[in-house]
Design an enzyme around this catalytic site. Structure first.
Site, PDB file in Angstrom:
ATOM      1  N   GLY A 161       1.969   3.101   2.247  1.00 27.68           N
ATOM      2  CA  GLY A 161       3.040   3.091   3.233  1.00 27.68           C
ATOM      3  C   GLY A 161       4.285   2.406   2.699  1.00 27.68           C
ATOM      4  N   HIS A 162       4.093   1.230   2.094  1.00 28.67           N
ATOM      5  CA  HIS A 162       5.230   0.536   1.482  1.00 28.67           C
ATOM      6  C   HIS A 162       5.821   1.369   0.338  1.00 28.67           C
ATOM      7  CE1 HIS A 162       2.733  -2.940   3.009  1.00 28.67           C
ATOM      8  NE2 HIS A 162       3.902  -3.205   3.566  1.00 28.67           N
ATOM      9  N   HIS A 216       0.853  -1.183   0.000  1.00 31.71           N
ATOM     10  CA  HIS A 216       0.000   0.000   0.000  1.00 31.71           C
ATOM     11  C   HIS A 216       0.891   1.236   0.000  1.00 31.71           C
ATOM     12  CE1 HIS A 216       1.021   0.224   4.244  1.00 31.71           C
ATOM     13  NE2 HIS A 216       0.509  -0.979   4.457  1.00 31.71           N
TER      14      HIS A 216
END
Length: 280
Positions: free
Chosen positions: A36-37, A34
């Site tokens: 964040g990654h 997502h």
């Protein structure tokens, strides 16, 4: 971009890059990427010549009744995200590649894993430390990137690197949130519409706590009670823990001073969601 499930092939490629004087960044993940990654990959891209993303759902860090089998997986989707963010290599091994027959070696430590998530998931951090140490040996990167949403994990990895003399720099990156403040997580897909609506209480409770601290409140117990009271206004929330601890050793504190971690884990249905604030 190359996708490889081979330890030998991946190690050989990274060593070739290093021999050329190139700096290598590693982003360890369990996939189902997502934003964040993506932020981790993007930062690794900016700070290194080559970027390796590991995608491996690590069975060792799941307890007997946890969501190993149902944990979301989609390599095609993940590969598109990695390529879009500029990754050079995806290491995507099978379990048999990472843990051969009669595997019996583990990495563990005292103190830091015993509180917070470690209290309710007793095997979790042994599994995290073991797989991350294996990744550091397979992929001799210069830097590794971890999100601050898993703050206890970040503290444990930093300590493991220090204690075991790994030649790698650990970079903690800020939590990426939805527009309404909910921390991005692969487990958010488990939430029903109503659970998703109520889950914003986690970030809201931490925001209120930080305002109180900024206004001069230093009593850790009062901050904890404030967060608990706020979360309990959401009918579907079931608190696993709310704790105020030292970020260095993950032990309870009485006063907000020095490096502090305010951390929580709360269930909404089957989804166990994490959030935190780190005061440095």
């Amino acid at each position: 971009m190359t996708i490889s499930g081979s330890i030998e092939e991946t190690r050989k490629q990274v060593k070739e890059w290093k021999a050329q004087g190139l700096r290598v960044g590693l982003v360890p993940t369990m996939g189902y990427l997502h934003e964040g990654h993506q932020s981790l990959i993007n930062r690794a891209r900016k700070e290194n010549d080559k970027v390796v993303v590991s995608i491996f759902v690590n069975p060792m860090q799941f307890g007997p009744n946890e969501d190993l089998e149902s944990y979301p997986r989609d390599l095609d989707r993940d590969a598109k995200i990695c390529e879009q963010e500029g990754a050079d290599w995806i290491f995507h091994p099978e379990v048999e590649e990472m843990y051969g027959p009669d595997f019996s070696g583990y990495v563990d430590m005292n103190t830091l894993p015993e509180k917070l998530c470690g209290a309710s998931r007793p095997v979790h951090f042994r599994g995290v430390q073991t797989v991350v140490s294996k990744l550091f040996h397979i992929i001799p990167a210069d830097r590794a990137y971890f999100g601050q949403k898993d703050a206890q994990q970040l503290a444990i990895i930093r300590r493991m690197v220090l204690d075991l003399n790994f030649d790698i720099e650990i970079i903690g990156c800020p939590i990426i949130r939805e527009e309404d403040g909910l921390a991005k997580s692969s487990r958010n897909i488990y939430l029903t519409d109503e659970e998703r609506k109520q889950a914003v209480i986690l970030n809201q409770s931490l925001e209120e706590a930080m305002k109180a601290i900024d206004a001069g409140e230093k009593d850790a117990a009062k901050i904890k009670n404030m967060i608990v009271k706020k979360i309990n206004t959401a009918p579907l929330a079931k608190i696993d823990y709310v704790e105020v601890v030292s970020f260095n050793n993950i032990q309870p504190i009485e006063k907000i001073e020095g490096e502090v971690l305010i951390a929580l884990a709360v269930y909404f249905g089957s989804a166990r969601l994490l959030d935190n604030r780190i005061i440095l």
